[in-house]
Design a protein around this motif. Structure first.
Motif, PDB file in Angstrom:
ATOM      1  N   THR A 145       0.904  -5.889   1.921  1.00 28.69           N
ATOM      2  CA  THR A 145      -0.531  -5.842   2.148  1.00 28.69           C
ATOM      3  C   THR A 145      -0.952  -6.768   3.283  1.00 28.69           C
ATOM      4  O   THR A 145      -1.835  -6.435   4.094  1.00 28.69           O
ATOM      5  CB  THR A 145      -1.271  -6.240   0.859  1.00 28.69           C
ATOM      6  OG1 THR A 145      -0.796  -5.443  -0.217  1.00 28.69           O
ATOM      7  CG2 THR A 145      -2.773  -6.088   1.007  1.00 28.69           C
ATOM      8  N   THR A 161      -7.475   0.194  14.983  1.00 29.35           N
ATOM      9  CA  THR A 161      -7.582   0.937  13.719  1.00 29.35           C
ATOM     10  C   THR A 161      -7.706   2.451  13.934  1.00 29.35           C
ATOM     11  O   THR A 161      -7.614   3.214  12.983  1.00 29.35           O
ATOM     12  CB  THR A 161      -8.799   0.459  12.905  1.00 29.35           C
ATOM     13  OG1 THR A 161      -9.968   0.609  13.716  1.00 29.35           O
ATOM     14  CG2 THR A 161      -8.617  -0.989  12.492  1.00 29.35           C
ATOM     15  N   SER A 162      -7.978   2.846  15.170  1.00 29.07           N
ATOM     16  CA  SER A 162      -8.046   4.297  15.396  1.00 29.07           C
ATOM     17  C   SER A 162      -7.631   4.645  16.811  1.00 29.07           C
ATOM     18  O   SER A 162      -7.854   3.868  17.738  1.00 29.07           O
ATOM     19  CB  SER A 162      -9.468   4.816  15.124  1.00 29.07           C
ATOM     20  OG  SER A 162     -10.358   4.303  16.086  1.00 29.07           O
ATOM     21  N   ARG A 192       2.505   4.699   0.850  1.00 32.75           N
ATOM     22  CA  ARG A 192       2.886   5.450   2.042  1.00 32.75           C
ATOM     23  C   ARG A 192       3.361   6.857   1.620  1.00 32.75           C
ATOM     24  O   ARG A 192       3.687   7.086   0.456  1.00 32.75           O
ATOM     25  CB  ARG A 192       4.012   4.742   2.809  1.00 32.75           C
ATOM     26  CG  ARG A 192       3.523   3.674   3.767  1.00 32.75           C
ATOM     27  CD  ARG A 192       4.666   3.076   4.509  1.00 32.75           C
ATOM     28  NE  ARG A 192       4.210   2.323   5.671  1.00 32.75           N
ATOM     29  CZ  ARG A 192       5.013   1.603   6.432  1.00 32.75           C
ATOM     30  NH1 ARG A 192       6.307   1.507   6.140  1.00 32.75           N
ATOM     31  NH2 ARG A 192       4.535   0.962   7.478  1.00 32.75           N
ATOM     32  N   THR A 213      -4.112   8.985   8.478  1.00 33.67           N
ATOM     33  CA  THR A 213      -4.147   7.516   8.463  1.00 33.67           C
ATOM     34  C   THR A 213      -2.818   6.974   7.939  1.00 33.67           C
ATOM     35  O   THR A 213      -2.309   7.451   6.914  1.00 33.67           O
ATOM     36  CB  THR A 213      -5.307   7.026   7.576  1.00 33.67           C
ATOM     37  OG1 THR A 213      -6.541   7.515   8.098  1.00 33.67           O
ATOM     38  CG2 THR A 213      -5.339   5.497   7.538  1.00 33.67           C
ATOM     39  N   TRP A 271      -0.412   3.280   7.208  1.00 34.38           N
ATOM     40  CA  TRP A 271      -0.364   1.812   7.017  1.00 34.38           C
ATOM     41  C   TRP A 271       0.788   1.298   7.876  1.00 34.38           C
ATOM     42  O   TRP A 271       1.939   1.536   7.588  1.00 34.38           O
ATOM     43  CB  TRP A 271      -0.153   1.491   5.542  1.00 34.38           C
ATOM     44  CG  TRP A 271      -0.023   0.021   5.241  1.00 34.38           C
ATOM     45  CD1 TRP A 271       1.119  -0.659   4.933  1.00 34.38           C
ATOM     46  CD2 TRP A 271      -1.059  -0.933   5.197  1.00 34.38           C
ATOM     47  NE1 TRP A 271       0.884  -1.956   4.718  1.00 34.38           N
ATOM     48  CE2 TRP A 271      -0.493  -2.179   4.870  1.00 34.38           C
ATOM     49  CE3 TRP A 271      -2.444  -0.892   5.437  1.00 34.38           C
ATOM     50  CZ2 TRP A 271      -1.231  -3.352   4.757  1.00 34.38           C
ATOM     51  CZ3 TRP A 271      -3.161  -2.053   5.305  1.00 34.38           C
ATOM     52  CH2 TRP A 271      -2.584  -3.272   4.971  1.00 34.38           C
ATOM     53  N   TYR A 324      -4.493  -0.395   8.480  1.00 36.54           N
ATOM     54  CA  TYR A 324      -4.627   1.055   8.439  1.00 36.54           C
ATOM     55  C   TYR A 324      -4.979   1.554   9.844  1.00 36.54           C
ATOM     56  O   TYR A 324      -5.909   1.050  10.476  1.00 36.54           O
ATOM     57  CB  TYR A 324      -5.725   1.476   7.459  1.00 36.54           C
ATOM     58  CG  TYR A 324      -5.281   1.421   6.009  1.00 36.54           C
ATOM     59  CD1 TYR A 324      -4.406   2.379   5.513  1.00 36.54           C
ATOM     60  CD2 TYR A 324      -5.744   0.415   5.157  1.00 36.54           C
ATOM     61  CE1 TYR A 324      -3.988   2.328   4.197  1.00 36.54           C
ATOM     62  CE2 TYR A 324      -5.321   0.370   3.831  1.00 36.54           C
ATOM     63  CZ  TYR A 324      -4.439   1.333   3.370  1.00 36.54           C
ATOM     64  OH  TYR A 324      -4.003   1.286   2.071  1.00 36.54           O
ATOM     65  N   PRO A 359       0.830  -1.206   0.000  1.00 33.35           N
ATOM     66  CA  PRO A 359       0.000   0.000   0.000  1.00 33.35           C
ATOM     67  C   PRO A 359       0.871   1.266   0.000  1.00 33.35           C
ATOM     68  O   PRO A 359       2.015   1.272   0.458  1.00 33.35           O
ATOM     69  CB  PRO A 359      -0.823  -0.102   1.286  1.00 33.35           C
ATOM     70  CG  PRO A 359      -0.795  -1.546   1.633  1.00 33.35           C
ATOM     71  CD  PRO A 359       0.524  -2.064   1.171  1.00 33.35           C
ATOM     72  N   THR A 417      -5.817   5.020  12.048  1.00 34.45           N
ATOM     73  CA  THR A 417      -6.190   6.430  11.943  1.00 34.45           C
ATOM     74  C   THR A 417      -5.986   7.121  13.296  1.00 34.45           C
ATOM     75  O   THR A 417      -6.440   6.612  14.331  1.00 34.45           O
ATOM     76  CB  THR A 417      -7.649   6.586  11.502  1.00 34.45           C
ATOM     77  OG1 THR A 417      -7.808   5.981  10.219  1.00 34.45           O
ATOM     78  CG2 THR A 417      -8.041   8.062  11.443  1.00 34.45           C
TER      79      THR A 417
END
Lengths: 846, 84
Positions: free
Chosen positions: A551, A629-630, A528, A599, A601, A556, A526, A558
């Motif tokens: 991948t 993820t966050s 960057r 966000t 990766w 991801y 992905p 955030t």
């Protein structure tokens, strides 16, 4: 009609005729040069005059009169109208009559009107020729007359031949030519025996068709002429004009001409006492005129050396240059004449602005920080210095005698730029007439295949550190040499996977500031973004390894950043750092947008060091294994309500005075410094009451005073609108000055007060401090006494108020009361304090 | 219109007349004051006699004093009729 009446009538008419004649014929003479009391410097002296006549009567002659005594001694009438071929002077009457023909040369443009032959001659044809080429100009054939009429224009300086013959077999047109001739000249029909110089034609053996006279009409109603005469002594002189009726008039006043005697005169034009500008390494020009009728030689002594002025001539300005020496601004100029008379003049001069030196690089590159300095000698009247660089103005700041201006070279200045300075001295602008130059070359950061680039980007798999290829969907590389005020940008995109991307820089051997933002990706990896802080690269290749994460290896994550008031924060710099191969590597970096989030990766199997920073907030840094993820991060520090754009801002405005005077040039200045914010720019405009604005400029360099010189003229008020920009936020404020008109202030009460202060300070009637205090006491005593006795002022309130008022006027307004104990206006303070206490007491007792 | 109102109107007209005439006469005084200051060398505080200094102060005070007189007379023209 009775005889007496007829006689009287005739007398009256005669008188009218006489008066008419006398009124209509007026001759006016004007002297053109030399001026009255002129000093003659060399002989012969030229005299010039003009005359004019009215009433249809022409000028007959002009005469120069000179003597030097009480009565005229010398008359010189040389304003000639024509000469004949033999150089004979013809008379000056209006109708020019040349005694005997031949070749004539008019001195002025005339009209030939008549040729008259001798009464004993029998010619019947008269012809006029151009002498030089024999071209026939005019012919008159008339039998049985002595007068041949013409109307032919003759021009000055041209030779014309006049000839009368019999127009038959007996005569042909033969004439005498100029120059040496052998006589007789035997023609076919006429023998020209000799050049006739008189009516008797002396020397001629045969007189054939003798020309009696030639008549011209020059018709000069005005005339200007000049002649020269040798004058050896002081002389009274004048010019007289006469018309054809014999009416003569002198110029309205006699003039005097003096003859130079004694020492030579020296007139110096420059250098003079106070000149605007020069450089210590410059050459100075000496402009000087010497006057002496027998001038011999001229020289000057400068810096201990005698230097001869070559070719000095009386009355002609000499311009010579000499190398100016900074510690010697005087010289002595000398001259002598052939009689051994000497004269000298000492010159001592100074400069308002003297340039000692100037410093700058002769070449540089765009975006580079360049400093320009000039070392000046000047007094306090020098209030501002500006640099003109390639046509753009920059303000210089002072440190001692050195004025300096520094800035990053704009990209528009790729040229050999002229460098000039100008100086604001006592409200006026002085320009340096000396220019230097700085050659600016371009800089370029380009994609390169060089083996020794400035920077080389390679890519690795974050999981196993294997080298991989990648594409660059977009990247922006911002680079510069100086402080970053001026930058250049390279946008680079390459969608073909490569193992490395190299960038080279020209010209070499200059450290380069680089700030880039690069998005990179690869197949199975992905995208960057790499956006590190600014760093410096140079000719030694800087290798940058950018890591990608497969991948299957990442997630991801955030980050949302808020402040203490739970408000989303944009513009927060976020970095995620991982230790790879024992090296801390920033694997992701970015800046929050308006959503307050960014966000990345990231690999959820390893701990990362995260950093969150924003100006005005405390940087947050912590370690975390990003398995979620966050995340939400709170930055503490200033909230938006406390981030005033005035915080730490220090402004200074000039002029300091609250009011201005009309018709005065003021330097309006604005300066801004900040101890908190990093201001992007600031500036100011001047605004008049009618809305007209003048730009005072702007700058991004804090501490730089922006100035604008403006004449207050007849304005009533002048506004300064100043502003500054912090992080794109515009803040402004206004200050104003009232402009007072002092046109009628010469009769105001202030003049009385000013004079009173001046007289008291300089002494009047022996008044010392005790005397002033005594007068003050008397004024108080009498005033309070009168007010109490006459108007019933007896209450403590009214009396203390009256005392305070009187003391205020005598102390503050007029300055009559001297300082007590070195404290200014102490009596006023004391009177005011007593008044306040009295008021309090009055209120308390009620 | 009663007598007092008429008197007030007359007073205001007198006020305006006195102000106009009085201030026109100031122009003549201005020239004289300027000339007097030049003749007395009033600007030279250290170089003139004490008597001249005193005279200069009197001259300086002329215009303001004249204006005060004009204003005083003009105001009196109005207020006198008020009082009456």
């Amino acid at each position: 009609m009775k005889p007496f009446s007829a006689t009287l009538m005739m007398l009256v008419m005669g008188l009218v005729v006489v008066l008419s004649a006398s009124v209509s014929a007026v001759v006016t003479t004007t002297i053109n040069s030399p001026a009255d009391n002129y000093v003659l410097l060399s002989n012969p002296q030229a005299f010039s005059g003009s005359s004019s006549s009215t009433g249809g009567v022409n000028i007959a002659n002009m005469s120069l009169w000179t003597n030097g005594s009480a009565s005229w001694g010398i008359k010189n009438t040389t304003f000639l109208i024509a000469t004949d071929a033999h150089g004979n002077v013809q008379d000056d009457s209006d109708v020019l009559t040349i005694a005997v023909g031949g070749i004539i040369q008019p001195k002025y443009d005339v009209v030939l009107t008549k040729v008259t032959q001798n009464s004993s001659s029998t010619g019947n044809r008269t012809r006029i020729w151009y002498t030089t080429n024999g071209t026939l100009l005019a012919t008159n054939v008339t039998a049985g007359v002595d007068e041949f009429l013409f109307n032919v224009q003759l021009f000055s300086g041209t030779n014309y031949t006049i000839e009368i013959d019999g127009q038959g077999a007996d005569y042909t047109g033969t004439f005498k030519t100029l120059g040496a001739q052998s006589f007789p000249i035997i023609g076919s029909n006429i023998n020209w025996i000799a050049g006739c110089t008189g009516e008797n034609c002396v020397g001629s053996s045969t007189q054939v068709q003798t020309i009696e006279s030639i008549t011209t009409d020059r018709g000069f109603s005005s005339f200007t002429g000049s002649l020269s005469r040798t004058i050896l002594n002081p002389t009274l002189w004048n010019i007289e004009s006469c018309d054809e009726n014999g009416v003569c008039e002198f110029a309205i006043a006699n003039r005097t001409l003096y003859v130079e005697s004694g020492s030579p005169r020296i007139e110096i034009e420059s250098p003079h006492e106070l000149m605007d500008y020069s450089r210590i390494t410059d050459t100075e020009q000496l402009n000087i005129t010497f006057r002496d009728s027998i001038l011999d030689s001229c020289w000057y002594n400068y810096n201990g050396t005698n230097i001869t002025i070559d070719g000095c001539t009386s009355g002609i300005k000499n311009a010579t240059t000499f190398a100016f020496s900074s510690n010697d601004s005087n010289m002595t100029v000398w001259a002598n004449d052939t009689d051994g008379n000497y004269n000298s003049t000492f010159i001592d001069w100074d400069y308002k602005v003297l340039e000692n030196s100037r410093t700058h690089n002769v070449s540089s590159y765009e975006t580079a920080r360049e400093t320009f300095s000039i070392n000046l000698t000047a007094n306090s009247s020098l209030t501002g210095v500006k640099l003109y660089y390639g046509g753009t103005q920059y303000t210089a700041t002072q440190s001692g005698t050195i004025w300096t201006s520094s800035f990053d070279i704009p990209t528009s200045k790729i040229a050999n730029n002229t460098i000039g300075w100008n100086f604001t001295y006592a409200g006026s602008t002085i320009n340096s007439d000396y220019l230097t130059y700085q050659d600016i070359e371009a800089i370029n950061l380009t994609y390169s295949t060089s083996e020794t680039p400035y920077i080389n980007f390679t890519f690795k798999d974050e999981s196993d550190s294997s080298v991989i290829n990648a594409t660059i969907p977009t990247s922006t590389l911002t680079y510069w040499l100086g402080n970053g005020d001026v930058t250049k940008t390279l946008t680079y995109i390459n969608t073909t996977a490569n193992y490395y991307y190299a960038f080279n820089f020209t010209p070499v051997a200059r450290p380069l500031n680089l700030d880039y933002r690069m998005q990179y990706e690869s197949v199975g990896y992905p995208q960057r973004t790499s956006e590190p802080d600014t760093f410096v690269i140079n000719s030694t290749t800087t290798d940058k390894t950018l890591y990608l994460l497969g991948t299957v290896d990442g997630i991801y994550v955030t980050f949302q950043i808020i402040n203490q008031a739970d408000q989303l924060l944009s513009g927060v710099d976020v970095t995620a750092t991982r230790t790879i191969e024992s090296t801390d590597v920033i694997v992701a970096s970015g800046t929050t947008g308006s959503s307050g989030s960014v966000t990345f990766w990231l690999n959820p199997d390893f701990s990362h060091d995260f950093s969150f920073s924003k100006t005005g907030y405390t940087t947050v840094a912590y370690s975390e294994t990003p398995t979620q993820t966050s995340y939400t991060v709170t930055l503490s520090g200033d909230t938006s309500s406390t981030n005033s754009s005035f915080r730490g801002i220090q402004r200074s405005v000039r002029p300091i005075a609250d009011y201005l005077i009309n018709d005065t040039v003021y330097t309006f200045a604005f300066n801004l410094t900040s101890t908190y914010w990093d201001t992007s720019s600031y500036g100011f405009n001047l605004r008049l009451a009618n809305g007209t604005t003048f730009s005072g400029g702007s700058t991004g360099v804090e501490g730089t005073e922006l100035t604008l010189d403006y004449n207050s003229t007849n304005q009533s008020v002048i506004y300064m609108d100043y502003w500054w920009v912090i992080n794109g936020e515009y803040t402004n404020a206004t200050v104003r000055w009232l402009v007072f008109n002092e046109d009628n202030a010469d009769w105001s009460l202030s003049v009385f007060v000013d004079d009173l202060k001046a007289y008291l300070d300089s002494g009047i009637f022996g008044l010392d401090s005790f005397g002033r205090i005594l007068i003050t006491f008397l004024v108080l005593f009498i005033s309070v006494g009168i007010m109490s006795y006459k108007y019933g002022f007896t209450s403590p309130m009214s009396i203390t108020t009256l005392i305070f008022g009187i003391v205020f006027i005598l102390d503050v307004v007029t300055g009559l009361i001297p300082d007590v104990g070195g404290v200014s206006n102490l009596p006023t303070f004391l009177a005011g304090l007593i008044l306040v206490l009295t008021i309090i007491n009055e209120v308390r007792t009620r | 219109m009663n007598k007092k109102a008429q008197s007030l109107g007359l007073g205001i007209m007198s006020f305006i007349l006195i102000i106009l005439v009085g201030f026109m006469s100031v122009n003549f005084l201005m020239t004289e004051v300027s000339n007097a200051r030049v003749d007395l060398d009033c600007s030279n505080a250290t170089g003139i006699e004490d008597g001249n200094k005193l005279l200069c102060l009197v001259v300086d005070f002329t215009i303001p004093y004249w204006i005060w007189i004009i204003m005083g007379i003009a105001i009196s023209a109005v207020t006198a009729r008020f009082i009456l």
